[in-house]
Design a protein around this motif. Sequence first.
Motif, PDB file in Angstrom:
ATOM      1  N   HIS A 120      29.041 -20.335  22.392  1.00 57.94           N
ATOM      2  CA  HIS A 120      29.706 -19.341  22.730  1.00 57.94           C
ATOM      3  C   HIS A 120      28.729 -17.997  22.661  1.00 57.94           C
ATOM      4  O   HIS A 120      28.570 -16.873  23.317  1.00 57.94           O
ATOM      5  N   GLU A 121      27.889 -18.320  21.437  1.00 56.73           N
ATOM      6  CA  GLU A 121      27.070 -17.199  21.002  1.00 56.73           C
ATOM      7  C   GLU A 121      25.963 -17.026  22.191  1.00 56.73           C
ATOM      8  O   GLU A 121      25.488 -15.856  22.583  1.00 56.73           O
ATOM      9  N   LEU A 122      25.539 -18.061  22.887  1.00 59.59           N
ATOM     10  CA  LEU A 122      24.430 -18.274  23.793  1.00 59.59           C
ATOM     11  C   LEU A 122      25.250 -17.346  25.213  1.00 59.59           C
ATOM     12  O   LEU A 122      24.483 -16.441  25.646  1.00 59.59           O
ATOM     13  N   SER A 123      26.585 -17.743  25.309  1.00 57.79           N
ATOM     14  CA  SER A 123      26.996 -17.011  26.454  1.00 57.79           C
ATOM     15  C   SER A 123      26.792 -15.262  26.260  1.00 57.79           C
ATOM     16  O   SER A 123      26.942 -14.688  27.166  1.00 57.79           O
ATOM     17  N   ALA A 124      27.406 -15.051  25.093  1.00 49.61           N
ATOM     18  CA  ALA A 124      27.619 -13.842  24.616  1.00 49.61           C
ATOM     19  C   ALA A 124      26.071 -12.967  24.758  1.00 49.61           C
ATOM     20  O   ALA A 124      26.547 -11.549  25.209  1.00 49.61           O
ATOM     21  N   TYR A 125      25.049 -13.503  24.353  1.00 52.98           N
ATOM     22  CA  TYR A 125      23.739 -12.985  24.530  1.00 52.98           C
ATOM     23  C   TYR A 125      23.249 -12.992  25.918  1.00 52.98           C
ATOM     24  O   TYR A 125      22.256 -12.124  26.247  1.00 52.98           O
ATOM     25  N   TYR A 171      17.275 -14.840  18.453  1.00 59.85           N
ATOM     26  CA  TYR A 171      18.510 -14.291  17.849  1.00 59.85           C
ATOM     27  C   TYR A 171      19.174 -15.521  16.951  1.00 59.85           C
ATOM     28  O   TYR A 171      20.527 -15.335  16.645  1.00 59.85           O
ATOM     29  N   ILE A 172      18.262 -16.528  16.527  1.00 59.99           N
ATOM     30  CA  ILE A 172      18.963 -17.583  15.917  1.00 59.99           C
ATOM     31  C   ILE A 172      19.837 -17.141  14.790  1.00 59.99           C
ATOM     32  O   ILE A 172      20.823 -17.595  14.507  1.00 59.99           O
ATOM     33  N   THR A 173      19.090 -16.478  13.894  1.00 56.30           N
ATOM     34  CA  THR A 173      19.781 -15.895  12.581  1.00 56.30           C
ATOM     35  C   THR A 173      20.787 -15.354  12.757  1.00 56.30           C
ATOM     36  O   THR A 173      21.801 -15.189  12.141  1.00 56.30           O
ATOM     37  N   ASP A 180      22.821 -24.948   8.102  1.00 52.88           N
ATOM     38  CA  ASP A 180      23.046 -26.005   9.315  1.00 52.88           C
ATOM     39  C   ASP A 180      22.987 -25.467  10.561  1.00 52.88           C
ATOM     40  O   ASP A 180      22.382 -25.912  11.570  1.00 52.88           O
ATOM     41  N   ILE A 181      23.542 -24.363  10.960  1.00 48.86           N
ATOM     42  CA  ILE A 181      23.779 -23.699  12.170  1.00 48.86           C
ATOM     43  C   ILE A 181      22.413 -23.479  12.897  1.00 48.86           C
ATOM     44  O   ILE A 181      21.898 -23.659  13.919  1.00 48.86           O
ATOM     45  N   ILE A 182      21.714 -22.661  11.841  1.00 45.73           N
ATOM     46  CA  ILE A 182      20.285 -22.241  12.202  1.00 45.73           C
ATOM     47  C   ILE A 182      19.417 -23.711  12.542  1.00 45.73           C
ATOM     48  O   ILE A 182      18.686 -23.674  13.661  1.00 45.73           O
ATOM     49  N   ASN A 183      19.575 -24.638  11.898  1.00 50.00           N
ATOM     50  CA  ASN A 183      18.688 -25.896  11.996  1.00 50.00           C
ATOM     51  C   ASN A 183      19.166 -26.359  13.427  1.00 50.00           C
ATOM     52  O   ASN A 183      18.262 -26.842  14.062  1.00 50.00           O
TER      53      ASN A 183
END
Length: 389
Positions: free
Chosen positions: A270-275, A353-355, A380-383
Amino acid sequence: MKNFSLEMRTKIYFGKNSIENLNNHIPDYNNILLVYGKGSIKKNGIYEDIYKILNKFKINVYELNNIKPNPEITKVYEGIKICKENKIDLILAAGGGSVIDTAKAISAGVYYQDDIWELFLKDDKIEKSIDIGVILTLSATGSEANANSVIQNDKRKEKLAIHNDMIRPKFAILDPYYTLTVSKYQTACGVADIFAHILEQYFYPEKDAYIADRLAESLMRSVIKFGEILITDLNNIEARAEIMWASTLALIGILKAGKYGDWASHTLEHELSAYYDIAHGAGLAIIFPAWLKYVYSDDKGWKYREYGINVWGINPDLTDKEIAEKSIEKTINFFKKLELPVTLKEANIDDKYITEWAENIINRLPSKEIGNFKKLNKEDIINIYKLAL
Ligand code: NZQ
Ligand code: ZN
């Protein structure tokens, strides 16, 4: 098995010409809001089919259209206004997940005392809602018969969900012929989304729900079989029908009966879609393989063993780790066969925008963790995003 409650109140009409069933429902209402997207239903004749029926009745029909994929909250505000001004008693959503989710948010928003976006931030109680009817035109989200709505707030760069039985549609018309005009790319995105919904519920760290898991495996095998047929033969109506039914079954609730799901990959997507406004299914084809790689550990190898053997037919004589590697490879190849991107690079997305994404996700959660198969913190999410590059 864990205790569960399951409501499946949506009356489903499946098959050719099932639009005729609208005739039974429309007489129950006076003021109808027809919600649709950017015009596909006008091109393929569905709009005309709907009005052939609506015009038979003494009702007032209003319209809210131009709903975009990854639907925006501003359209929800617009819809709430129309509903309040015109005493709408049925919202008829004709489209895919974006249209249906907009209809659901409007349905709850009309009676919500606060700004409707607050409901998405808090996933608060919904006391009252307007009835929703669905004419499904794209097989993907399962929104046609589930209790979720996912809406984007472009200004705040947020894409969030609400979950409540009050927004489950009252009826849904599922005519696979209505999906024949869906493009190859959107069809593939839909298949990936359905597959991902099953994976999200299947990967759970306890051996708690035998029936749910065997159902999930059977559904995954069907999605692979008919997804692969469909992508080389978009007019194959049998495959269109099987995929349509799979989309509904994947997220109607039966696959999580007796267990909980994971849903971390959806949150990351959902972060990918939002950005980037990327199609949801394409985002999942990128995130899921990275997630599957990252969350493997020897104590959870049994789950990959089940997945590898029962879904992909991998040799049971191999070790859990070998089965895991092969099943991830098979999963990636499946997405590739669907001609979807499987890395961020292939979708022209870099690490900028990963972080920020990881912080967005973690800051929304009091526990500062997501997922169940493996609890994921910010690192973990960043990884996982990095693995997806
Ligand atoms: O806008 P129109 O012109 O109708 O075109 C749409 C849109 O461009 C087109 N389309 C739909 N039916 C068609 C068609 N084109 C030709 N012929 C037809 N019969 O397809 C494009 C994509 O539509 P959209 O509704 O965005 O796709 P989808 O059904 O995949 O929905 C995606 C949205 O649902 C959310 C996603 O995040 C995303 O915002 N999700 C909703 C869920 C839920 N409510 O349970 C769960 C999912 O995990 C997901 O998050
Ligand atoms: Zn999804």
